[in-house]
Scaffold this active site. Structure first.
Site, short mmCIF file in Angstrom:
data_model
loop_
_atom_site.label_atom_id
_atom_site.label_comp_id
_atom_site.label_asym_id
_atom_site.label_seq_id
_atom_site.Cartn_x
_atom_site.Cartn_y
_atom_site.Cartn_z
CG ASP A 62 -1.64 -1.01 1.22
OD1 ASP A 62 -2.19 -1.64 -0.11
OD2 ASP A 62 -2.73 -1.47 2.00
CG ASP A 66 -0.33 5.24 -0.03
OD1 ASP A 66 -1.71 4.73 -0.98
OD2 ASP A 66 -0.72 4.36 1.46
CB SER A 111 -38.50 1.78 -12.44
OG SER A 111 -39.63 2.19 -12.89
CD GLU A 142 -30.59 -11.23 -13.33
OE1 GLU A 142 -31.28 -9.53 -13.87
OE2 GLU A 142 -30.08 -11.88 -14.48
CE LYS A 144 -33.29 -3.22 -9.03
NZ LYS A 144 -33.14 -2.47 -7.71
NE ARG A 165 -34.71 3.78 -13.57
CZ ARG A 165 -34.69 2.83 -12.56
NH1 ARG A 165 -34.18 3.52 -11.38
NH2 ARG A 165 -34.01 1.65 -13.04
CD GLU A 201 -29.63 -1.71 -9.04
OE1 GLU A 201 -29.75 -1.19 -8.59
OE2 GLU A 201 -29.49 -1.26 -10.37
#
Length: 260
Positions: A62, A66, A111, A142, A144, A165, A201
């Site tokens: 890390d 950085d 939607s 499926e 969501k 949306r 999403e």
């Protein structure tokens, strides 16, 4: 030796520098004198981002990561005109958006409807069969993600814009905030000459949500109500540096571009 091409005068020339210095060195065109940021640093950071977020691997510490990121940020601060649109430094946020510009969706962004009864499902099945003119239909179910719908546009393989949306036809441009999502690719190597729109999403994992509320509790602040509302509110914030600290994730699940 490394071949560089000047963006200002398009001259080609070679430079020589050590492996340890290349991440901190700024080159100047010997023909026109314009400063040039070595893109190898950006490529290196993008490579490690891909390993970490896509393949769950670490090839450097890390601290080393950085150091590279801070070196790039320092160069871009000194020469802001050289900062590329998709520089990995944009992942840390920092841009302030006073107003969100609105764009029309290339395809309506619909939607999903909720249902709580078997009758609703049967009615939906009847309408669908009647609309398609068929007697039998196979359905696929499926899970969501409970998050915020996103529409992502890529042009020539590079991230162009991210929209909410909105009302289904028009969405707000929340690109500055979406760019802080480290799991979202900024470049599509196999689509370098294509214009592509994908849908997905954005969400905050339960683990990160718990950490956010732990910090809220320590600071004696009002706790967030739930992950979905937190993700939604975060993506409409004006300060993208705050959004970056929320550690929002995303899942892309559909391609809306028609390639004939």
């Amino acid at each position: 030796m490394k071949l560089l091409v000047c963006d200002s005068c398009e001259a080609e020339f070679r430079i020589k520098h050590s492996l340890n210095e290349r991440y901190y060195q700024l080159s100047y065109c010997p023909f026109c004198g314009e400063p040039m940021v070595d893109e190898e640093l950006e490529d290196e950071i993008n490579y490690h981002n891909q390993l970490y977020y896509d393949e769950d691997k670490n090839s450097i510490s890390d601290y080393e990561y950085d150091q590279k990121m801070n070196a790039l940020i320092d160069l871009e601060k000194k020469f802001p005109e050289l900062k590329s649109k998709n520089s990995p430094s944009i992942r840390v946020g920092g841009k302030i958006t006073k107003e969100f510009e609105t764009f029309k969706h290339s395809n309506p962004m619909l939607s999903l409807s909720n249902t709580y009864s078997e009758k609703d499902l049967n009615d939906f099945d009847k309408r669908t069969k009647k609309s398609l003119g068929v007697e039998n239909i196979e359905y696929v179910c499926e899970l969501k993600y409970d998050g915020i719908a996103l529409s992502i546009l890529y042009e020539d393989g590079r991230f162009k814009r991210a929209l909410t949306r909105g009302d289904g036809n028009y969405g707000d441009d929340i690109s500055n905030n979406v760019l802080t999502i480290k799991t979202l690719p900024l470049n599509l190597e196999r689509a370098s000459k294509l214009k592509i729109e994908v849908r997905g999403e954005a969400f905050i994992s339960k683990k990160n949500f718990e950490k956010l509320n732990q910090n809220k509790k320590l600071n004696k602040e009002t706790l967030f109500s739930n992950p979905r509302n937190t993700a939604s509110g975060s993506l409409k914030m004006q300060d993208s540096s705050i959004v970056a600290k929320r550690k929002i994730n995303c899942f892309i699940y559909s391609l809306t571009t028609d390639f004939n």
